[in-house]
Design an enzyme around this catalytic site. Sequence first.
Site, PDB file in Angstrom:
ATOM      1  CG  HIS A  84      76.146  85.486 100.600  1.00 21.71           C
ATOM      2  ND1 HIS A  84      74.965  85.836 101.220  1.00 21.71           N
ATOM      3  CD2 HIS A  84      75.964  84.226 100.149  1.00 21.71           C
ATOM      4  CE1 HIS A  84      74.116  84.841 101.130  1.00 21.71           C
ATOM      5  NE2 HIS A  84      74.691  83.843 100.479  1.00 21.71           N
ATOM      6  CG  ASP A 163      66.379  84.616  96.268  1.00 25.30           C
ATOM      7  OD1 ASP A 163      66.733  83.584  95.661  1.00 25.30           O
ATOM      8  OD2 ASP A 163      66.616  84.802  97.470  1.00 25.30           O
ATOM      9  NE  ARG A 170      67.091  77.089  94.092  1.00 21.43           N
ATOM     10  CZ  ARG A 170      68.062  77.798  94.676  1.00 21.43           C
ATOM     11  NH1 ARG A 170      67.861  79.061  95.000  1.00 21.43           N
ATOM     12  NH2 ARG A 170      69.215  77.262  94.932  1.00 21.43           N
ATOM     13  CB  SER A 185      69.469  82.370  94.938  1.00 20.12           C
ATOM     14  OG  SER A 185      69.171  82.548  96.294  1.00 20.12           O
ATOM     15  CE  LYS A 189      69.507  85.770  98.600  1.00 23.27           C
ATOM     16  NZ  LYS A 189      69.153  84.503  99.196  1.00 23.27           N
TER      17      LYS A 189
HETATM   18  N1  URA Z   1      72.080  80.915  99.747  1.00 26.19           N
HETATM   19  C1  URA Z   1      71.175  81.622  99.035  1.00 26.19           C
HETATM   20  O1  URA Z   1      70.869  82.755  99.358  1.00 26.19           O
HETATM   21  N2  URA Z   1      70.607  81.047  97.962  1.00 26.19           N
HETATM   22  C2  URA Z   1      70.914  79.797  97.565  1.00 26.19           C
HETATM   23  O2  URA Z   1      70.379  79.348  96.582  1.00 26.19           O
HETATM   24  C3  URA Z   1      71.857  79.052  98.315  1.00 26.19           C
HETATM   25  C4  URA Z   1      72.440  79.641  99.404  1.00 26.19           C
END
Ligand code: URA
Length: 426
Positions: A84, A163, A170, A185, A189
């Site tokens: 990620h 999220d 946000r 966040s 995931k």
């Molecule tokens: N990527 C995400 O999935 N969440 C965030 O808050 C920032 C980058």
Amino acid sequence: MSFDAVQLILQKRDRGELSTEAINWLIQNYTSGVVADEQMSAMTMAILLNGMNRREIKDLTMAMIASGERLDYSHLGSHTADKHSTGGVGDKITLPLAPLVAAFGVAVPQLSGRGLGHTGGTLDKLEAIPGWRASLSNQEMFEQLQKVGAVICAAGSGLAPADKKLYALRDVTGTVEAIPLIASSIMSKKIAEGTGALVLDVKVGSGAFMKTLDRARELAQVMVGIGQDAGVKISAILTDMSTPLGRKIGNGLEVEESVEVLAGGGPADVVELTVTLAREMLKLAGKGDVDVAAALKDGRAMDKWRQMISAQGGNPEAKMTRGKHSHTILADEDGTLETLDALAVGIASWRLGAGRARKEDAVQAGAGIELHAQQGDSVAKGQPLLTMYTDDEERFERSIEALAGGYKIAKGKSVERKLVLDKITE
Ligand code: URA
């Protein structure tokens, strides 16, 4: 246990600590609509300003995971690994990385998102390929993982729904850049996605959410800690995002450059990062002693890419189209391209139509920027520096404005870019 949303906001506003029960209640009731958006906006701003300790961040992550389903790949019979990135400009690494890792028999379930703002989204890039489908059912995803070994698709609505709501909130309340909120966040995931190993690419610099190495290190340490507590094999690589990655920025352009890398070519920085992250993923998945770069040179990764794209209805042989209109900027003196700022290029590309201003906007497959020189290269007066592409000619003006001050040619020797800045393992 029941709480009062206003009471919890006051507690965080006054620098207090939220209990595990309070955090669970807040996330459950925000997901179901009992806690209102305006209350959660105040809470996210209080968290941005006053922070959270590690226990609170972990509780927040676990509560967000519990808001939805958790996937399980144990029946696949192979190791799983994912990567990620915290988001950058020209960051197309997922595209060559997923098939490269899969070429070594490690399954890659890469659930991805769309771009918002100046950073691009993996799904928007792949949708530049005619016929390619981002939405798969869980069953289709499992089948593709079993057959091909790699899948890049949209995270379904069942995964960490808290999220999804929070991220959208946000984005419009100036509360994206808070370490507790970014960490929870991303990690909610990834843990809900069920990967066994995870490598985080934490971006540092003007084009990233984290502008300094210290902040990026802190974010990486928090995320690695959450992952380890959840039993995920995890590490974080901190990489430079002060200038774009590669020479192509924009959806179809980035697919084009990814295919160059899969064909054994492509820009050195994109190849270096792809190989570095692949090595780390394979190491965490128990396959540390393989020659990663060889699979780019001998076509194994390309074969996987073709299978992966075809399995989702895409034509891997399709040529990417460029925007109907182009505009080239020339170097106005001899020298070294001392700076080429990632944020300026990201905003310029976004304004050309590569990104969206609102969630419901469509993106242009052919919009974006091709760099003829990267930061640190020598340039000669009159040489093309970059070419911009878009389908709407009127977009050039605002895009050129975004580039003003974003690049600088100076006298002096070319400088080497340090791409990999640090690694965090605990
Ligand atoms: N990527 C995400 O999935 N969440 C965030 O808050 C920032 C980058």
